[in-house]
Every structure is written in C-alpha cells, then in structure tokens.
Design a protein around this motif. Structure first.
Motif, PDB file in Angstrom:
ATOM      1  N   GLY A 116     -37.314 -15.068  -8.662  1.00 26.67           N
ATOM      2  CA  GLY A 116     -35.868 -15.227  -8.558  1.00 26.67           C
ATOM      3  C   GLY A 116     -35.290 -14.468  -7.382  1.00 26.67           C
ATOM      4  O   GLY A 116     -35.745 -13.380  -7.027  1.00 26.67           O
ATOM      5  N   LEU A 117     -34.252 -15.034  -6.774  1.00 27.85           N
ATOM      6  CA  LEU A 117     -33.551 -14.402  -5.663  1.00 27.85           C
ATOM      7  C   LEU A 117     -32.682 -13.268  -6.197  1.00 27.85           C
ATOM      8  O   LEU A 117     -31.953 -13.444  -7.176  1.00 27.85           O
ATOM      9  N   LEU A 118     -32.743 -12.091  -5.542  1.00 32.92           N
ATOM     10  CA  LEU A 118     -32.035 -10.919  -6.035  1.00 32.92           C
ATOM     11  C   LEU A 118     -31.516 -10.071  -4.880  1.00 32.92           C
ATOM     12  O   LEU A 118     -32.244  -9.791  -3.930  1.00 32.92           O
ATOM     13  N   ALA A 119     -30.267  -9.677  -4.991  1.00 30.17           N
ATOM     14  CA  ALA A 119     -29.673  -8.674  -4.104  1.00 30.17           C
ATOM     15  C   ALA A 119     -28.979  -7.655  -4.989  1.00 30.17           C
ATOM     16  O   ALA A 119     -28.404  -8.017  -6.027  1.00 30.17           O
ATOM     17  N   CYS A 120     -29.024  -6.375  -4.600  1.00 34.87           N
ATOM     18  CA  CYS A 120     -28.504  -5.316  -5.467  1.00 34.87           C
ATOM     19  C   CYS A 120     -27.562  -4.396  -4.707  1.00 34.87           C
ATOM     20  O   CYS A 120     -27.792  -4.062  -3.539  1.00 34.87           O
TER      21      CYS A 120
END
Length: 381
Positions: free
Chosen positions: A105-109
């Motif tokens: 899954g694509l993730l940015a934090c």
C-alpha cells in the motif's frame, strides 16, 4: 426475553489484512488522510495521552488500500495536535508502515513538532523536534510529509527562517518529501505561515524553497480552500513536483485539471468518500473526465458540510460517518471530540452521506443515527 432488534449491529464487518489492493490509480496520485479510532474503554481525559483501538484503526487503512488509495498517516485528520499526542502518532506511523508493506500500500506520514509545548519553543528546538519525527517516519520506510508547525509559526521572524529550517530538513531526507501548507481556516495558529500574512508573498517563499532543493520535494500539499491560488501555484511548480490538493471544497475541478495541468490529491474528505473517490479517479484513468465529474461533483455538498466553519472540527463528521458505515463499533474520539459538532450538524451529515449511497448497510446507519439522537435527546433520525 425478546431478541435485540439488531443482534449483529455492534461490530464492524471484518476487513482482511492480507487482501491485495487493486492495481494502483494511474492518472493521479491520491492519498486519503485517515482518522484514528479511539479505545472507548480506556479511562482517559481530554488532555491525557491518546488511547487508540489499534486493530480497528489499522483495519480502516486496509479499507482505503483495498480501494486503491494511498494513506496519508498521522496527519491533521488523525487529530494531530487535537487529541493524538506524538507518542501515539509515532506508534501509529510504525504500525501503519508495517501494514502498508504487507499489502504494497502507498503510504506517506506526517512529521511535525507537536511533541513541543504549544508556546515558547526556539527555532533550534523546532528543528530538533522536526528531526526526531522525520527520523521516525524514515525509519518506518514511509514518505515524509513535513507538516505545518504551530511552533515554527510562533518562533519564525520571517521567510528566511522558513527557508533555512526547511532547507536543513530537506538536505537530510532519504527520499523526496511532501511540503504541507495548511491554511488558518484549518488551524488558526498557522496564520502567516511561510513568513507572511500575504498568501502571495507566502507562495513566493514556498516556490523559492522548492527551487532551492531540486529532487528533494515530491510535492506540495495545499489546503487553502482557494482554488485560484492553488492553480496558480501548481502552474509554477517544476514538472517533477506534484501539487496535492487539500481543498475539501473544490477537489473535483482541481483533480480534473485544465489544459495546463491538474492537482493530485491528499484529502481528509477522501476518508469517508474512499469508494466513490477511487471509482471516480478510475474514470480519469480511461480519459473519461466527464464521468469523473459526474461521479464526484455530487459529493461536494457533503464535503462542504463536514468542513463548514469551524473547519478544524471536520474530523467529528468523518468519524461519525465511519461509525455509521460500520467501520468501527462506536462514535468515540480521542480527546472527546465527538462533542465538537452539534446534533443537527451530525444528522445532516448522515442524510447527505445516505443520499450518496455511502453506507454499505443503510439500515445499520439509520439505526445507529437514531441511537445517537435518542441518547442526546435529539429525536428521530
């Protein structure tokens, strides 16, 4: 004894943590900023550490990935600075990153400075706080979002302080970061961000920062609720830098774009709109702009309602809709912010979402809404 009217209505439908997401969206990069699910059984206070229901919180991330959306984690929608403390946010980042790896899954934090006191931090302390959080995000393997900082807004004396501090951070990132411009309608403490109360001057500072650090900025997330200013900004960004709309009032037109380009998306409103948003963007993938607008334009009335002033309390409506849709078994928020919106506001959110077909089980949604209204003396749904 009579059987309860809804014997299976207390728990959300299970979400598989191993199901592979569909092929990624091709025409736009789309992140949904995701909410957190509180632990309703924890003995907490509004100003104490957040108590999170980790299983249900992470199951909701899988719901977003299952529709092909990316997850923007530990952002404003997750109540950063409004109930979710840094300790809980750091744990959320680590757990979400592990789940993202399990399904691709694509993730940015979000990396910010909310471990600092609200007032009185020096620029050096702001820099150190950003570095701590940036290190946590990068150690988790996620793309960092350098969140707008209340403490930086208070400590900075002008544009040069922003360029110097952000430049210091960008020089040490291991992957290109997303810069975050959150307007004062979302957080009054961010007024005058980028060193000026004039949005035009602030835009120049932001563009200069991007130009100073080629290859280090993946994109700019713009949450100003001003589509003209966003379009003007995105036309001046380098070709390899995304403009991520955070405009929860004008997102269909901004994502659809014009002959000069388009905005990608990093939106809190895509938390409740995930199924409709993903389906709409897949129409763009086939070149069907008219179909995209026909699918997404009708959602704007709900978005404008959820994000009505005071805009910062939009999270209450987002969590309400997650409960009504069956994604969580209760309507409790960290910090007690389930009380931040009126009963008429919540009732209208249910009506608008129901009209869009957002609820997998409309009867469950109506039952839960009636229960909420009855508890607080609001009458029938």
């Amino acid at each position: 004894m009579n059987a309860p009217a809804h014997p299976s209505r207390s728990a959300p439908a299970p979400v598989s943590s191993t199901a592979s997401p569909p092929p990624p969206l091709r025409s736009r990069t789309v992140y949904a900023a995701a909410h957190v699910v509180a632990d309703p059984h924890a003995d907490t206070t509004p100003d104490g550490p957040a108590a999170v229901d980790w299983d249900t919180t992470l199951a909701f991330r899988h719901h977003l990935w299952a529709h092909g959306l990316g997850v923007a984690e530990a952002m404003d929608t997750a109540q950063r600075g409004a109930g979710l403390d840094w300790g809980a946010a750091a744990e959320l980042i680590r757990r979400s990153a592990a789940e993202a790896r399990s399904v691709g899954g694509l993730l940015a934090c979000g990396a910010g400075t909310d471990q600092l006191p609200a007032h009185g931090a020096s620029l050096a302390e702001v820099r150190d706080a950003y570095e701590e959080q940036l290190g946590t995000v990068e150690a988790a393997g996620a793309r960092p979002v350098l969140m707008a900082s209340r403490q930086l807004a208070a400590a900075a004396t002008g544009p040069d302080d922003y360029r110097e501090l952000y430049g210091h951070l960008l020089r040490q990132t291991t992957r290109p970061a997303i810069l975050h411009w959150l307007g004062p309608m979302f957080d009054p403490a961010l007024a005058g961000y980028w060193g000026s109360p004039d949005p035009g001057a602030a835009t120049e500072t932001l563009l200069a920062l991007v130009a100073d650090h080629p290859g280090k900025v993946d994109g700019v997330k713009v949450s100003l609720l001003d589509p003209g200013r966003e379009v003007a900004l995105r036309r001046r960004l380098p070709p390899d830098v995304h403009c991520y709309t955070g405009d929860d009032f004008h997102y269909p037109e901004l994502i659809a774009g014009d002959t000069h380009g388009f905005s990608d998306a990093l939106l809190g409103v895509f938390d409740p709109l995930a199924p409709l948003a993903a389906a709409a963007v897949r129409r763009l993938d086939t070149g069907d702009t008219a179909g995209f607008r026909a699918a997404l334009d009708p959602t704007v009335a709900l978005a404008r309602h959820l994000f009505a002033a005071p805009t910062r309390h939009y999270k209450t409506g987002v969590v309400l809709l997650a409960w009504l849709a069956g994604h969580q078994p209760h309507f409790t928020m960290v910090g007690g912010l389930q009380s931040a919106r009126s009963l008429p506001h919540l009732r209208r959110a249910h009506q608008l979402a129901d009209a869009l077909g957002l609820f997998p089980d409309p009867e469950l949604a109506a039952h839960r809404m009636r229960t909420l209204l009855a508890v607080y003396g609001g009458g029938g749904a």
